[in-house]
Design a protein around this motif. Sequence first.
Motif, PDB file in Angstrom:
ATOM      1  N   TYR A 253      35.515 -55.740   2.659  1.00  0.00           N
ATOM      2  CA  TYR A 253      36.681 -55.053   2.476  1.00  0.00           C
ATOM      3  C   TYR A 253      37.627 -55.418   1.910  1.00  0.00           C
ATOM      4  N   ARG A 298      38.766 -40.327   9.557  1.00  0.00           N
ATOM      5  CA  ARG A 298      39.101 -40.356  11.027  1.00  0.00           C
ATOM      6  C   ARG A 298      39.060 -39.752  12.033  1.00  0.00           C
TER       7      ARG A 298
ATOM      8  N   PHE B 194      49.266 -49.892   7.507  1.00  0.00           N
ATOM      9  CA  PHE B 194      48.310 -48.451   7.218  1.00  0.00           C
ATOM     10  C   PHE B 194      47.509 -48.284   5.999  1.00  0.00           C
ATOM     11  N   LEU B 195      47.446 -49.540   5.729  1.00  0.00           N
ATOM     12  CA  LEU B 195      46.485 -49.370   4.455  1.00  0.00           C
ATOM     13  C   LEU B 195      45.589 -50.472   4.411  1.00  0.00           C
ATOM     14  N   ALA B 196      45.591 -50.542   5.373  1.00  0.00           N
ATOM     15  CA  ALA B 196      44.272 -51.958   6.197  1.00  0.00           C
ATOM     16  C   ALA B 196      44.225 -50.980   6.907  1.00  0.00           C
ATOM     17  N   ALA B 197      44.291 -49.886   7.941  1.00  0.00           N
ATOM     18  CA  ALA B 197      43.817 -49.307   8.379  1.00  0.00           C
ATOM     19  C   ALA B 197      43.051 -48.187   8.001  1.00  0.00           C
ATOM     20  N   ALA B 198      43.537 -47.888   6.447  1.00  0.00           N
ATOM     21  CA  ALA B 198      42.522 -46.779   5.666  1.00  0.00           C
ATOM     22  C   ALA B 198      41.557 -47.858   5.048  1.00  0.00           C
ATOM     23  N   GLY B 199      41.838 -48.749   4.568  1.00  0.00           N
ATOM     24  CA  GLY B 199      40.833 -49.429   3.665  1.00  0.00           C
ATOM     25  C   GLY B 199      39.717 -49.525   4.920  1.00  0.00           C
ATOM     26  N   LEU B 200      39.621 -50.216   6.400  1.00  0.00           N
ATOM     27  CA  LEU B 200      39.431 -50.073   7.458  1.00  0.00           C
ATOM     28  C   LEU B 200      38.090 -49.085   7.481  1.00  0.00           C
ATOM     29  N   VAL B 201      39.037 -47.881   7.398  1.00  0.00           N
ATOM     30  CA  VAL B 201      37.894 -46.764   7.797  1.00  0.00           C
ATOM     31  C   VAL B 201      37.454 -46.119   6.837  1.00  0.00           C
ATOM     32  N   THR B 225      43.588 -48.183  13.645  1.00  0.00           N
ATOM     33  CA  THR B 225      42.872 -47.256  12.859  1.00  0.00           C
ATOM     34  C   THR B 225      44.133 -46.465  12.619  1.00  0.00           C
ATOM     35  N   ARG B 226      45.288 -45.998  14.062  1.00  0.00           N
ATOM     36  CA  ARG B 226      45.658 -44.903  14.405  1.00  0.00           C
ATOM     37  C   ARG B 226      46.679 -44.288  13.072  1.00  0.00           C
ATOM     38  N   LEU B 227      47.379 -45.690  12.160  1.00  0.00           N
ATOM     39  CA  LEU B 227      48.112 -45.376  11.301  1.00  0.00           C
ATOM     40  C   LEU B 227      47.323 -43.932  10.022  1.00  0.00           C
ATOM     41  N   ALA B 228      46.139 -44.808  10.218  1.00  0.00           N
ATOM     42  CA  ALA B 228      45.206 -44.028   9.144  1.00  0.00           C
ATOM     43  C   ALA B 228      44.678 -43.146   8.767  1.00  0.00           C
ATOM     44  N   GLY B 229      45.021 -42.038  10.592  1.00  0.00           N
ATOM     45  CA  GLY B 229      44.417 -40.867  10.754  1.00  0.00           C
ATOM     46  C   GLY B 229      45.582 -39.735  10.109  1.00  0.00           C
ATOM     47  N   GLY B 230      46.580 -39.741   9.289  1.00  0.00           N
ATOM     48  CA  GLY B 230      47.541 -38.564   9.293  1.00  0.00           C
ATOM     49  C   GLY B 230      48.220 -39.709   8.317  1.00  0.00           C
ATOM     50  N   VAL B 232      49.804 -38.450   5.130  1.00  0.00           N
ATOM     51  CA  VAL B 232      48.919 -39.428   3.821  1.00  0.00           C
ATOM     52  C   VAL B 232      49.878 -38.249   3.010  1.00  0.00           C
TER      53      VAL B 232
END
Lengths: 360, 360
Positions: A253, A298, B194-201, B225-230, B232
């Motif tokens: 990560y 996602r 947002f970035l933590a979520a994108a990194g996790l995905v 990870t919800r925020l990473a879903g859109g 962009v």
Amino acid sequence: MRISIIGLGLIGGSMGLALRNWAKTEEGQSANLELVGFDAKGKQKALADKMGIFHRYTNTPMDAVKDADIIIVATPVMAVRDTFEDIQNHLKPGAIVTDTCSTKRQVMAWAKELLPTTVSFVGGHPMAGKTASLEEADANLFKGCTYCLMAPVGVKEEAIETIGRLVTIFGANPYFMDAAEHDSYTAAISHMPFLAAAGLVNLVGTSSGWREMSRLASSGFQDTTRLAGGGVAMHLDICRTNSDSIIGWIDRYQKQLSELRELIEQAGLFDERGRPKPESLSEPAGLEQYLKEAAETRERWQASRQQVQLDERSAGVEMPSNKELRSNYTRMLFGSLFTRRKPGQDDPNNPPGSNPSDRK
Amino acid sequence: MRISIIGLGLIGGSMGLALRNWAKTEEGQSANLELVGFDAKGKQKALADKMGIFHRYTNTPMDAVKDADIIIVATPVMAVRDTFEDIQNHLKPGAIVTDTCSTKRQVMAWAKELLPTTVSFVGGHPMAGKTASLEEADANLFKGCTYCLMAPVGVKEEAIETIGRLVTIFGANPYFMDAAEHDSYTAAISHMPFLAAAGLVNLVGTSSGWREMSRLASSGFQDTTRLAGGGVAMHLDICRTNSDSIIGWIDRYQKQLSELRELIEQAGLFDERGRPKPESLSEPAGLEQYLKEAAETRERWQASRQQVQLDERSAGVEMPSNKELRSNYTRMLFGSLFTRRKPGQDDPNNPPGSNPSDRK
């Protein structure tokens, strides 16, 4: 038939409720189910009693497992060792023991070390994704969820099939895998999200601007950090019993975040000291690609998850492997028509490596 | 009175709807509001027209700002520079320009560089926490939300008060702050999640086990990870115009994760290579403390957020600063009873440093 549940939290209570419902079915009636509950805390037993979940409650785990055919250990991970020590000399020969813990290698090791060879152990972990208390126990908690099962090398097939059938009674989908694989995968998709959330909260919570920042935090912060808001005891146990897998994922990560950092530096209109940079020197393509990839992964996952949930809800539609297993288990559970078919045999939905019998 | 909105997405559309509702009130009727809308995409204008949001639509941003008293620029951040260049020679002297972008230093710099001194600019950012399209525009989108306002040094107080009044018409709470402070705070509580979520995905999505893992991922992964879903395009603009703040927070987040890694290593029952470690060598107290602190911070924040939402919903209860400001703005907006009172003066809810007039 006697089923005993040790540990009466959300999981143990919900399983009890699901079994009470099953006991009313034709199949359940012929099984003549007796449900026994034990919890180290008298408060939990009193609450379960008030909710009418179990037929009776015992004062010790030893009494709970006496003459039981199936024992479900639904305590926190770090309490499993003591529970196994408590019950090891009180299990009926031929009994089947399972657990519901979030990490599996340690539990499998304790089972091997402490349980007698006269009983069978199959590890279990329902991916129900919820931390809450017994008050919220729900017979449908496991409906449609993936239920990981870990069968030690050499365990009797009858035990595997019985626990597999138990899982379908809960409405869940049995998914056989290896304990090390399980611990690595759940570290990635369950333990890391929790730790990423806890890290985010402490990042802002310990910063000098938190009082003002907290006013600006909105639904995005709320969802991303939801997991960090509770379940400390459970996650502490998880981290302790899965430390090496988790550390491996933290390292990976950190690499993702370093890559993101570099891409943001390339795309940015400021240099690191906050001095403006001409737009012509900014290169956003790499960052855009990174964010797009995350969004697409996602979205694909979300869509397949919704599809699975839809499939579960529509009557008559069933995972083929499940259906196959179910008819087998039904015959087997009461010993009437037990066949020696291996679970997953000739089953395209259980590829090699996902089935413990492949590893023997 | 003419209000023009440039950029007809969720934010611009929702503001239009809120102003249409306000136009029906006594105060709104006496203002004789004309609402003008412009978007570079004809599709957006056609949709807004179908939804009955604006009185009329123009073919150019220049036409949209002609004779407008208030101009709201609700485009993506990276489109603001071009918009300012387009409209700079077409603004009525005395007009007030504001924006709704998620990052503020760059927008404030462009306003200073490009807008004529005959108009006033006050930056704005509603913390509505939602990325969606015009279809979901909602007159109540901003109800109860914190609305950050950035007043450049030397801007006319009348402009500050007019935009403050506009914010209360949207049902939001004006919150004056400095642009650099805003960008640092939102980097922490909005851009980092947002970035933590994108990194996790991407962490799990690029791993070889993702096909199997994705079956195990549940509601915890979903929320985190919800925020990473859109969003962009929006987040790309945010990262570009707030790169230095974000990079600072990524560095601090990496430190949090390194601390967590060390605490997990101390608490773990495995060494790094997965070899069992005696329980007596495991020290879980530090990790427990870390996780507890996160849970408590998160719970306190959640409770205060719910309290604020509760306060907003119960009629008659109003943030004092808001009430105070509102009566002032009402008198001011139409020029009848304009007083030279500074916003936040003698107001315990606006501590020193949160009010731009303190910095002059």
